[in-house]
Design an enzyme around this catalytic site. Sequence first.
Site, short mmCIF file in Angstrom:
data_model
loop_
_atom_site.label_atom_id
_atom_site.label_comp_id
_atom_site.label_asym_id
_atom_site.label_seq_id
_atom_site.Cartn_x
_atom_site.Cartn_y
_atom_site.Cartn_z
CG HIS A 38 -2.01 5.12 -1.06
ND1 HIS A 38 -2.73 6.15 -1.53
CD2 HIS A 38 -2.57 4.06 -1.81
CE1 HIS A 38 -3.48 5.83 -2.55
NE2 HIS A 38 -3.25 4.69 -2.68
CB CYS B 179 -5.69 -0.95 -3.19
SG CYS B 179 -5.99 0.70 -3.37
NE ARG C 72 -9.29 2.01 -3.73
CZ ARG C 72 -9.14 2.19 -5.04
NH1 ARG C 72 -9.56 3.28 -5.65
NH2 ARG C 72 -8.51 1.41 -5.70
CB CYS D 171 -0.81 0.33 0.98
SG CYS D 171 -2.01 -1.38 1.54
#
Lengths: 203, 277
Positions: free
Chosen positions: B190, B238, B234, B186
């Site tokens: 991010h 991802c 979501r 992730c």
Amino acid sequence: MRILIRLMPLLAAVPLLSAAAGPDRNAQARAAMQSSFKAHGQAGMERLDQDATQALCSRYAPGMPPGEDAARAMAANRASIRYPADGNFLGDWKRGEAIAQEGTGKQYSDDPGKPSGGNCYACHRLSGDEVAYGTIGPSLYQFGKNRGRSEEMLKLTWSMIYDMKAFTLCSAMPRFGSRGILDEQQIKDVMALLFDPDSPVNR
Amino acid sequence: MKASAKKFGFWLAAAVTAACSFTATLVWAQSAANQDPVAEYRAMFGDDNPAELWLTRGKDLWTAPRGPKHVALANTCDLGMGVGVIAGAYAHLPRYFVDSGRVQDLESRLLTCMVVQQGFKQADLVANRFGDGDRKSDLEALAAYLVDASRGVPISLPLDHPQEKRAYALGEAIFYYRAGTHDFSCATCHSQPDKRIRLQRLPDLATPEGAREAYTTWPAYRVSQGEVRTMEWRLGDCFRQQRLPEMTYGSDAAIALTMFLAKNAEGGELAAPGLKR
């Protein structure tokens, strides 16, 4: 006393481990993910297993792994780099542009029979005409124009596309060659996009 | 005469206001469109979010007696603040629930209520977790309604149960876990400020600002999908783009990662359902 001696290595290990988020951080994540994910299409459960580079970078994130461990993992990545068999580094920039634009490949929603894209524009500026580029990686606009086409430069660039983690261990960039995302011809084509004087990257 | 002058004055004012706001909207939309097509969409629709339709349906699903046991969630489901209490409940999720013995996010809690209280089969609910065209998802409608009931409420997760602390730590470990063909975690996309992928802005989810920006606006109506999607959708999408296998809906990893994001967004005022690309 004997117990104390037995505990010595453990006690000595404590300060070393405190630099990382914890040795079991990866194991903890992996165990939870194995029970929380299921194989889908080409994305099998083995994709949850980490290699040394992935494990090191995860364990120390958002920090960096210590120099010695990082150097060893980078050396392993460097050893996996293969130059093109025919010694020719440059393919067709038009095909390279298509590869740079293509974002699919290796997702469970993708057709495993189709070649993967490089998705370069997700993170890099390349062609001057393409405004929809990401900013996670540096701009590569005018790449060949600024750097020339010496054999040394071609080899360095090839190596970076092939395995960026030989240079920056915890880079965001995938190891396109080492991990089999792009094949040799596709990397040649992307190289041409970067170096060909007629490529929109260099115009 | 007086009346018609008054009337004229009203229409003049209205016209001027409309023209001004139209121009302002247009100018704003045009400048915004260069960077964010969804900003343009928002400018066109103003406060109208198609999620309203999901919200209305969600309210019916919450209040009507349903399922084999023919009971209403409003009379049986505890989202953490007492049976039937929905105001502010989403601002304190995920949390530990004694009855299920686990930390749960909104989606997994809804599954528990619909299975245990109403008697639905979990497999049927999960099969219909994501709406698609004419086949709408009850879970997405319920989520839209329940999240709207926390609009304006600041996120507050004290993590005072040890399991909640463990969930946060696990979520953090997953956030940084690199794997798969592309080495993505992730954090790869991010964990830096002011980055974008193509033209899409990427929130830095390890910081309060980035986490608030993202977390407070999910669930959201996704323009490109024509559906309201929840946080679990979501996260799952991802992971698909991370080239990993499929994340199971309501799983421990999904809940832990949601806990990590929600806690990082602590203090952010909920503004969901949002409107997104």
